[in-house]
Design a protein around this motif. Sequence first.
Motif, mmCIF file in Angstrom:
data_model
loop_
_atom_site.group_PDB
_atom_site.id
_atom_site.type_symbol
_atom_site.label_atom_id
_atom_site.label_comp_id
_atom_site.label_asym_id
_atom_site.label_seq_id
_atom_site.Cartn_x
_atom_site.Cartn_y
_atom_site.Cartn_z
ATOM 1 N N THR A 4 0.842 -1.199 0.000
ATOM 2 C CA THR A 4 0.000 0.000 0.000
ATOM 3 C C THR A 4 0.874 1.246 0.000
ATOM 4 O OG1 THR A 4 -1.739 -1.182 1.181
ATOM 5 C CG2 THR A 4 -1.840 1.222 1.240
ATOM 6 N N TYR A 5 1.930 1.229 0.815
ATOM 7 C CA TYR A 5 2.897 2.328 0.867
ATOM 8 C C TYR A 5 3.486 2.558 -0.526
ATOM 9 C CZ TYR A 5 7.144 4.831 2.400
ATOM 10 O OH TYR A 5 8.158 5.747 2.585
ATOM 11 N N ARG A 6 3.934 1.471 -1.150
ATOM 12 C CA ARG A 6 4.538 1.562 -2.482
ATOM 13 C C ARG A 6 3.524 2.069 -3.508
ATOM 14 N NH1 ARG A 6 6.128 -3.298 -2.849
ATOM 15 N NH2 ARG A 6 4.560 -4.103 -4.259
ATOM 16 N N ALA A 7 2.293 1.564 -3.440
ATOM 17 C CA ALA A 7 1.260 1.986 -4.389
ATOM 18 C C ALA A 7 0.942 3.473 -4.239
ATOM 19 C CB ALA A 7 -0.002 1.149 -4.191
ATOM 20 N N LEU A 8 0.817 3.948 -3.010
ATOM 21 C CA LEU A 8 0.520 5.366 -2.795
ATOM 22 C C LEU A 8 1.664 6.249 -3.283
ATOM 23 C CD1 LEU A 8 -1.206 5.161 0.697
ATOM 24 C CD2 LEU A 8 -2.271 5.938 -1.440
ATOM 25 N N ILE A 66 -1.610 12.613 2.337
ATOM 26 C CA ILE A 66 -2.069 12.377 3.711
ATOM 27 C C ILE A 66 -2.195 10.883 3.978
ATOM 28 C CG2 ILE A 66 -4.036 12.643 5.289
ATOM 29 C CD1 ILE A 66 -4.452 15.455 3.938
ATOM 30 N N LEU A 67 -2.811 10.162 3.045
ATOM 31 C CA LEU A 67 -2.928 8.708 3.203
ATOM 32 C C LEU A 67 -1.559 8.047 3.255
ATOM 33 C CD1 LEU A 67 -5.887 7.967 0.750
ATOM 34 C CD2 LEU A 67 -5.944 7.903 3.260
ATOM 35 N N PHE A 68 -0.653 8.505 2.410
ATOM 36 C CA PHE A 68 0.714 7.978 2.365
ATOM 37 C C PHE A 68 1.403 8.181 3.715
ATOM 38 C CE2 PHE A 68 5.223 8.668 0.789
ATOM 39 C CZ PHE A 68 5.492 7.321 0.612
ATOM 40 N N LEU A 69 1.250 9.361 4.292
ATOM 41 C CA LEU A 69 1.863 9.635 5.595
ATOM 42 C C LEU A 69 1.271 8.727 6.671
ATOM 43 C CD1 LEU A 69 3.828 11.320 7.259
ATOM 44 C CD2 LEU A 69 2.035 13.045 7.495
ATOM 45 N N ILE A 70 -0.032 8.560 6.673
ATOM 46 C CA ILE A 70 -0.674 7.676 7.663
ATOM 47 C C ILE A 70 -0.179 6.245 7.503
ATOM 48 C CG2 ILE A 70 -2.879 6.651 8.363
ATOM 49 C CD1 ILE A 70 -4.168 9.412 7.592
ATOM 50 N N ALA A 122 8.946 10.779 -4.330
ATOM 51 C CA ALA A 122 7.905 9.740 -4.279
ATOM 52 C C ALA A 122 8.411 8.451 -4.918
ATOM 53 C CB ALA A 122 6.630 10.228 -4.972
ATOM 54 N N GLY A 123 9.161 8.576 -6.005
ATOM 55 C CA GLY A 123 9.747 7.400 -6.640
ATOM 56 C C GLY A 123 10.756 6.700 -5.750
ATOM 57 N N ILE A 124 11.580 7.473 -5.058
ATOM 58 C CA ILE A 124 12.543 6.897 -4.114
ATOM 59 C C ILE A 124 11.803 6.159 -3.007
ATOM 60 C CG2 ILE A 124 14.236 7.477 -2.314
ATOM 61 C CD1 ILE A 124 15.156 9.786 -4.193
ATOM 62 N N ALA A 125 10.766 6.782 -2.478
ATOM 63 C CA ALA A 125 9.985 6.152 -1.405
ATOM 64 C C ALA A 125 9.377 4.834 -1.887
ATOM 65 C CB ALA A 125 8.894 7.102 -0.920
ATOM 66 N N ALA A 126 8.857 4.833 -3.104
ATOM 67 C CA ALA A 126 8.259 3.606 -3.655
ATOM 68 C C ALA A 126 9.311 2.505 -3.771
ATOM 69 C CB ALA A 126 7.629 3.890 -5.016
#
Length: 142
Positions: A4-8, A66-70, A122-126
Amino acid sequence: MKSTYRALANLIALGVLIQVMAIGLAWFTALKDVDDGLVIDKNYDGNFGHQLHGIVGMMVIPILAILFLIVSFFARVDGGIKWALIVFGLVALQIALAFVSFSVPVIGALHAANAVALAGVAGIAARRAAPTQQKVGTEATI
């Protein structure tokens, strides 16, 4: 939760791409309309590209951030909360830069540069949440 983290994170990066495409559509459409005789003045409300850019930038990406942070608090991604906070901060900065750009248009260049930074972060986070690859020829330990 990692997926979910990766998708967001990937959706946020994709959202930036949609933003770039929308603003390109907006201004090339406006230029064509001017060539066709339209007068753009203070009463001009923009076109579909402007509207799409506004909706994605002011609603979709902020909600995703916001969803990503949660989700980052539950995903157990190494450094995941830090990267989600950076993404969230860049989204907040992006919105602030957009509003300032209406009064000081040169700030629009920073708005564009920040968008590139947002997509990159965002790409790095994914990638940080991507499944780890096992080397070929090695056995997994149980």
